[in-house]
Every structure is written in structure tokens, then in C-alpha cells.
Design a protein around this motif. Structure first.
Motif, PDB file in Angstrom:
ATOM      1  N   UNK A 162      -5.519 -18.863   9.015  1.00 14.10           N
ATOM      2  CA  UNK A 162      -4.832 -18.198   7.900  1.00 14.10           C
ATOM      3  C   UNK A 162      -4.653 -16.704   8.144  1.00 14.10           C
ATOM      4  N   UNK A 163      -5.447 -16.129   9.060  1.00 17.50           N
ATOM      5  CA  UNK A 163      -5.353 -14.697   9.321  1.00 17.50           C
ATOM      6  C   UNK A 163      -3.995 -14.315   9.903  1.00 17.50           C
ATOM      7  N   UNK A 164      -3.388 -15.218  10.654  1.00 18.20           N
ATOM      8  CA  UNK A 164      -2.032 -14.963  11.151  1.00 18.20           C
ATOM      9  C   UNK A 164      -1.035 -14.960   9.988  1.00 18.20           C
ATOM     10  N   UNK A 165      -1.269 -15.823   8.996  1.00 14.64           N
ATOM     11  CA  UNK A 165      -0.422 -15.824   7.798  1.00 14.64           C
ATOM     12  C   UNK A 165      -0.604 -14.526   7.016  1.00 14.64           C
ATOM     13  N   UNK A 166      -1.855 -14.041   6.966  1.00 15.73           N
ATOM     14  CA  UNK A 166      -2.117 -12.773   6.289  1.00 15.73           C
ATOM     15  C   UNK A 166      -1.353 -11.635   6.962  1.00 15.73           C
ATOM     16  N   UNK A 167      -1.277 -11.669   8.279  1.00 17.12           N
ATOM     17  CA  UNK A 167      -0.542 -10.652   9.026  1.00 17.12           C
ATOM     18  C   UNK A 167       0.939 -10.687   8.656  1.00 17.12           C
ATOM     19  N   UNK A 168       1.500 -11.870   8.570  1.00 15.14           N
ATOM     20  CA  UNK A 168       2.907 -12.001   8.184  1.00 15.14           C
ATOM     21  C   UNK A 168       3.109 -11.506   6.753  1.00 15.14           C
ATOM     22  N   UNK A 169       2.177 -11.805   5.859  1.00 10.62           N
ATOM     23  CA  UNK A 169       2.275 -11.331   4.475  1.00 10.62           C
ATOM     24  C   UNK A 169       2.308  -9.808   4.425  1.00 10.62           C
ATOM     25  N   UNK A 170       1.463  -9.162   5.233  1.00 12.20           N
ATOM     26  CA  UNK A 170       1.438  -7.698   5.274  1.00 12.20           C
ATOM     27  C   UNK A 170       2.767  -7.156   5.788  1.00 12.20           C
ATOM     28  N   UNK A 171       3.317  -7.814   6.798  1.00 16.19           N
ATOM     29  CA  UNK A 171       4.615  -7.397   7.337  1.00 16.19           C
ATOM     30  C   UNK A 171       5.706  -7.525   6.269  1.00 16.19           C
ATOM     31  N   UNK A 172       5.709  -8.639   5.556  1.00 13.20           N
ATOM     32  CA  UNK A 172       6.721  -8.857   4.515  1.00 13.20           C
ATOM     33  C   UNK A 172       6.622  -7.797   3.417  1.00 13.20           C
ATOM     34  N   UNK A 173       5.426  -7.508   2.975  1.00 10.91           N
ATOM     35  CA  UNK A 173       5.230  -6.502   1.927  1.00 10.91           C
ATOM     36  C   UNK A 173       5.646  -5.112   2.413  1.00 10.91           C
ATOM     37  N   UNK A 174       5.350  -4.836   3.675  1.00 13.46           N
ATOM     38  CA  UNK A 174       5.729  -3.546   4.235  1.00 13.46           C
ATOM     39  C   UNK A 174       7.246  -3.390   4.305  1.00 13.46           C
ATOM     40  N   UNK A 175       7.920  -4.474   4.657  1.00  9.44           N
ATOM     41  CA  UNK A 175       9.388  -4.440   4.743  1.00  9.44           C
ATOM     42  C   UNK A 175      10.003  -4.239   3.352  1.00  9.44           C
ATOM     43  N   UNK A 176       9.383  -4.855   2.334  1.00 12.64           N
ATOM     44  CA  UNK A 176       9.874  -4.672   0.967  1.00 12.64           C
ATOM     45  C   UNK A 176       9.723  -3.248   0.496  1.00 12.64           C
ATOM     46  N   UNK A 177       8.623  -2.608   0.915  1.00 14.04           N
ATOM     47  CA  UNK A 177       8.387  -1.220   0.519  1.00 14.04           C
ATOM     48  C   UNK A 177       9.401  -0.277   1.153  1.00 14.04           C
ATOM     49  N   UNK A 178       9.963  -0.685   2.285  1.00 16.50           N
ATOM     50  CA  UNK A 178      10.937   0.165   2.970  1.00 16.50           C
ATOM     51  C   UNK A 178      12.302   0.115   2.295  1.00 16.50           C
ATOM     52  N   UNK A 179      12.551  -0.943   1.509  1.00 14.80           N
ATOM     53  CA  UNK A 179      13.866  -1.115   0.874  1.00 14.80           C
ATOM     54  C   UNK A 179      14.070  -0.117  -0.273  1.00 14.80           C
TER      55      UNK A 179
END
Length: 372
Positions: free
Chosen positions: A355-372
């Protein structure tokens, strides 16, 4: 070769202790830090794990080689252990999809191994006296000469080994049209880490251990990854600087094992060499965030200093090893950065922590949203 007339061989420890056994048939001497792995399966993945570079592996499983080897079940391009110590070495194997015998595999790579050793006594001795340098000798070299040679083998403490196993040139893994792009710093990366990232729709560019932050950033990645690897983390000045710069820009960062230690050092947390280290596929870890337990695959001889981490206001411990209370995971409270001291990709081992790899993807997704 005649398997019934194998030569006598020895394992000589740095403190002068000698264990006797038999050569599997490959003549020579090999030096390294002696350690043991408690896994009952997955010997081929263990032997090709770059984190074991420079180490003589003692297998606690009584049978090694019984299912041969398979060309697809490797974690790097070659055997990385310095030598093997085991109880029973099987020259014959039984497995429908084996590519050949383990002996043939070792012979191609000139890996020296000693069998018929009392591995229970050896493991007990290492546990009581700690990891130390050793030599396997299968060619009849005198004890006196071996002691002289062994005295010149450098200790693992202070030894930089990532350069010995890292890629020399950048390369790619996965689908170039994937949703996410990852820059991975190769300190000794396992293939199954790349498979796990690719399975989560990532396209990965893998960089040499001494690459700069600008090198990694030039790929325009969505996230950054610091890999596992061998040796002491403290001499990895370039990698520590890369981690500092990624953290300073608050970019998504995930570290495993040696990468975890590098992130600790980038935050001013010291590391230390453990008495024995953790090596096996049944290590119990508690996730302090969820309260759940995990059975994990581990392979490390260094760790971050828990007391320093607890005093750092920017960090928190997320996972702890239930056998000895060492730090098994941490994250930064106000940054997109986290790491673990074990192997969520397993290979071999359980998949409790994938699940830690999924957590990494979640962090990436949230970071991309913050850039918008």
C-alpha cells in the motif's frame, strides 16, 4: 564434477573463529561482512539483491538450491552476495519452470559457496557477537595467510558501496505514455520496485547514484524516489544533497531502506551501524498511524537514530519494528516526503506493505492538484 568427493572448506571470521564445511565445487576465496537471512523461500531474489553487495550470506533455511534458478526471478543483473554459507546445497532440483541448477548459475558467475556448515551454531554465534568480516576459503589457502588478507578488508562502517551497483547511465522503465513520471535515484534499486511503480501507471527514469537534483528534475517528474542499496549511508553526500533540494521544494519524495536513511541524514538525523541488522521476510512492523501490524521483508544493517528523530519537530515516526523498537518508517509533517526502512515491494516476502506505493501515488495526485 564429482559431487560425492567435494573438498573441505572453511569460513574464517575476523575474530579468528572457524567453521568447517565443504566446497560446492568452485575454488577460491571470497571476503565480506557475514550476515544471515531468515527467509525460507526466495533465495534467488536474495542472492541478486544489490543491498547484499559485499556481504557473505548465511542461509538459515536448511535447503538451498532445491528448486534451481529461474532467469526471470532476479532483482538485478547478477549475483550480488560475496559468497554463500549453507547447510545443505542441492545440486539436483525439482521445478517445472526452472532455467537450470543453482550450481550452474553460481558457476557462471564464479560465486564461491560452502555447504555442510552447522548454520544453527553459526547464526547463534553471529547473533551473540555481531556482524563481522569473514572469508570463505575453498582452495586450501593457509589460515595464517587468510588472517593476513582478512585484516585488510575494510569494515562496512564508513564504506560507500552504492557506486559499485548503481547504473552507469540513465535508463527508462515502464510505459512512456503512463500517467505519472518518476525520477528514481539508483543507489542499488531492485527490479520489483520498478515493477510496482510501473503497475501503478508510472514511467520511471532511473539515474546514477551521483546524479544532481538538476539531472533528476530535468525529466520533469511528478515524483522522486530514493532506492535501497548497500553500504553505509553517511558517505553518500551527493544523494543527501539531492534529498535536501527535493525536500526544500516540497516535491513528492519516497525513500526505501538506504533511501530512507539518506532522507534521515538530509534532515540532520544521524545513522548508526546495527549489531546484526534485520534480514528476512517475517519481520513484524506496526503502522503507528493506522495501528495495524505488518509482516515485512527487511534487509539492512544501518538505521536512523530514534532519539534524534523524536526530537525533530519536522518529523514523525510512522512505523516501528516490534522486535527492537527501531524506526521502520517516518514522514515529514509539512512536506510531501516519507520513507520506510523495509521493502514494501517484497520479492521475496509478504505483500502487507505494498500500500505504500499507493500512498506515494496519492501524494503525487494531491501535489498536482495543489499546483492547479
Amino acid at each position: 564434477m564429482n559431487y560425492t568427493t567435494r573438498k573441505q572448506a572453511i569460513l574464517l571470521l575476523a575474530d579468528g573463529t572457524i567453521f568447517h564445511g565443504k566446497s560446492i565445487g568452485i575454488s577460491g576465496t571470497t571476503f565480506g561482512e557475514v550476515c544471515f537471512n531468515t527467509g525460507m523461500t526466495g533465495y534467488q531474489e536474495i542472492f541478486t539483491d544489490t543491498s547484499y553487495f559485499g556481504q557473505i550470506m548465511v542461509a538459515t533455511n536448511a535447503h538451498i538450491g532445491n528448486y534451481g534458478f529461474n532467469d526471470q526471478e532476479i532483482e538485478s543483473d547478477s549475483v550480488k552476495i560475496a559468497g554463500l554459507v549453507c547447510k545443505n546445497f542441492s545440486f539436483n532440483y525439482s521445478r517445472y519452470d526452472a532455467s537450470g541448477s543453482l550450481y550452474d548459475y553460481f558457476e557462471k558467475q564464479n560465486l564461491i559457496a560452502i555447504s555442510d556448515v552447522d548454520t544453527r551454531a553459526l547464526v547463534s554465534y553471529i547473533r551473540d557477537n555481531g556482524a563481522q568480516n569473514a572469508v570463505i576459503c575453498t582452495d586450501g589457502t593457509t589460515i595464517q595467510e587468510l588472517k593476513l588478507q582478512l585484516a585488510n578488508v575494510p569494515d562496512m562502517k564508513g564504506l560507500e558501496l552504492a557506486s559499485k551497483v548503481s547504473t552507469k547511465e540513465p535508463y527508462f522503465f515502464g510505459n512512456e505514455n503512463a500517467t505519472y513520471k518518476i525520477s528514481a535515484l539508483d543507489l542499488g534499486i531492485k527490479k520489483n520496485i520498478l515493477r510496482n511503480l510501473a503497475k501503478r501507471d508510472c514511467y520511471i527514469k532511473i539515474f546514477p547514484f551521483d546524479s544532481t537534483f538538476d539531472n533528476l528534475k530535468g525529466f520533469n517528474p511528478d515524483g522522486y524516489f530514493l532506492s535501497n542499496g548497500p553500504g553505509d549511508p553517511e558517505p553518500l553526500f551527493d544523494a543527501i544533497e539531492v534529498a535536501k533540494q527535493i525536500i526544500a521544494e516540497n516535491l513528492p519524495l519516497f525513500g526505501i531502506c538506504l533511501g530512507h536513511q539518506v532522507i534521515g541524514l538530509a534532515n540532520g538525523i544521524s545513522t548508526y551501524k546495527m549489531f546484526n541488522g534485520h534480514r528476512g521476510i517475517n519481520h513484524p512492523v506496526k503502522n503507528l498511524i493506522t495501528g495495524k501490524g505488518e509482516i515485512t521483508s527487511q534487509n539492512h544493517g544501518f538505521a536512523v537514530v530514534r532519539e534524534e528523530l523524536e526530537k525533530n519537530p519536522d518529523l514523525e515516526i510512522t512505523h516501528e519494528h516490534l522486535n527492537d523498537g527501531t524506526v521502520a518508517g517516518m514522514r515529514m509533517k509539512s512536506k510531501n516526503c516519507f520513507s520506510v526502512q523495509y521493502h514494501p515491494e517484497a520479492s521475496p516476502g509478504p505483500h502487507d506493505s505494498s500500500y505504500l506505493f499507493d500512498d506515494f501515488i496519492d501524494i503525487i495526485q494531491k501535489s498536482k492538484l495543489q499546483e492547479l
